[in-house]
Structure formats: structure tokens, C-alpha cells
Design a protein around this motif. Structure first.
Motif, PDB file in Angstrom:
ATOM      1  N   GLN A  79     -11.620  40.679 -24.074  1.00 56.06           N
ATOM      2  CA  GLN A  79     -10.651  39.915 -24.846  1.00 56.06           C
ATOM      3  C   GLN A  79     -10.637  40.303 -26.320  1.00 56.06           C
ATOM      4  O   GLN A  79      -9.683  40.020 -27.020  1.00 56.06           O
ATOM      5  N   HIS A  80     -11.691  40.916 -26.816  1.00 55.69           N
ATOM      6  CA  HIS A  80     -11.817  41.228 -28.234  1.00 55.69           C
ATOM      7  C   HIS A  80     -12.086  42.711 -28.437  1.00 55.69           C
ATOM      8  O   HIS A  80     -12.711  43.354 -27.610  1.00 55.69           O
ATOM      9  N   GLN A  81     -11.649  43.240 -29.485  1.00 57.65           N
ATOM     10  CA  GLN A  81     -11.907  44.579 -30.048  1.00 57.65           C
ATOM     11  C   GLN A  81     -12.516  45.612 -29.104  1.00 57.65           C
ATOM     12  O   GLN A  81     -13.546  46.194 -29.395  1.00 57.65           O
ATOM     13  N   THR A  82     -11.864  45.915 -28.020  1.00 54.43           N
ATOM     14  CA  THR A  82     -12.458  46.808 -27.031  1.00 54.43           C
ATOM     15  C   THR A  82     -12.607  48.234 -27.550  1.00 54.43           C
ATOM     16  O   THR A  82     -13.658  48.836 -27.386  1.00 54.43           O
ATOM     17  N   GLU A  83     -11.590  48.781 -28.180  1.00 51.28           N
ATOM     18  CA  GLU A  83     -11.649  50.179 -28.626  1.00 51.28           C
ATOM     19  C   GLU A  83     -12.710  50.376 -29.697  1.00 51.28           C
ATOM     20  O   GLU A  83     -13.473  51.332 -29.659  1.00 51.28           O
ATOM     21  N   GLU A  84     -12.770  49.445 -30.672  1.00 53.62           N
ATOM     22  CA  GLU A  84     -13.753  49.570 -31.741  1.00 53.62           C
ATOM     23  C   GLU A  84     -15.165  49.472 -31.198  1.00 53.62           C
ATOM     24  O   GLU A  84     -16.056  50.186 -31.624  1.00 53.62           O
ATOM     25  N   LEU A  85     -15.356  48.566 -30.240  1.00 56.37           N
ATOM     26  CA  LEU A  85     -16.693  48.375 -29.670  1.00 56.37           C
ATOM     27  C   LEU A  85     -17.129  49.612 -28.901  1.00 56.37           C
ATOM     28  O   LEU A  85     -18.273  50.053 -29.026  1.00 56.37           O
ATOM     29  N   LEU A  86     -16.246  50.169 -28.111  1.00 56.40           N
ATOM     30  CA  LEU A  86     -16.590  51.366 -27.345  1.00 56.40           C
ATOM     31  C   LEU A  86     -16.983  52.503 -28.281  1.00 56.40           C
ATOM     32  O   LEU A  86     -17.964  53.207 -28.031  1.00 56.40           O
TER      33      LEU A  86
END
Length: 93
Positions: A79-86
Motif C-alpha cells: 500500500q505504501h512506497q513500493t518502488e522506493e522501498l525495493l
């Protein structure tokens, strides 16, 4: 000419399989978060809800409660910031 659909205006969406693979990857990465130290977690810039779920998971040992909490972390990550986290987790490796 007027009856043909405009192929150039179609929006590319990820396939169902791609969405599922990304969700599985986020769940796997979420399972690694409780093992990270506080400084590494802080560097990721996670949402406060994700951080709270990770802290809760740290207090749980093995079993269904921990598995349920890991699934919750995966859901929150989706639900949150998937691309940045990856990108951030890949940089930690």
C-alpha cells in the motif's frame, strides 16, 4: 479510419502475474525487516504504520501470530512506497 481503435492511446498495465510476483517479493522483503537494526530501518524511510508492524513482529517468536504479522507487513508495504522501498532494500544487499 474512424472505426479503428487508437492503439497508441492504450495504457500499459502490469499483468496479473506481474502484480502477484511483486506482491510476493514485497512480502519476502517485509519478512527481512524485523531482522534489520534500528538505523537500517530508519534509513529506509518507512511509513509509521509499517514501522509499528515491524516492532510488533519483533516481539513475536515463531508460529501463526508471527506469520500473520509478516503478512500484514507485506500488505502495508504494497500500500505504501513500493518502488522506493525495493530500491532501498536492494541497496542494502
Amino acid at each position: 479510419e474512424g472505426d479503428e481503435p487508437d492503439v497508441d492511446n492504450r495504457v500499459e498495465r502490469p499483468s496479473r502475474g506481474e502484480k502477484k510476483r511483486q506482491a510476493e517479493r514485497l512480502t519476502e522483503l517485509g519478512a527481512r525487516l524485523p531482522e534489520l537494526g534500528p538505523s537500517a530501518l530508519g534509513a529506509l524511510g518507512l511509513d509509521p504504520a509499517v514501522l509499528a508492524a515491524v516492532e510488533t513482529c519483533r516481539g513475536l517468536k515463531r508460529g501463526s501470530a508471527r506469520a500473520r504479522q509478516l503478512r500484514r507487513i507485506g500488505k502495508l508495504l504494497r500500500q505504501h512506497q513500493t518502488e522506493e522501498l525495493l530500491a532501498a532494500l536492494d541497496a542494502l544487499d
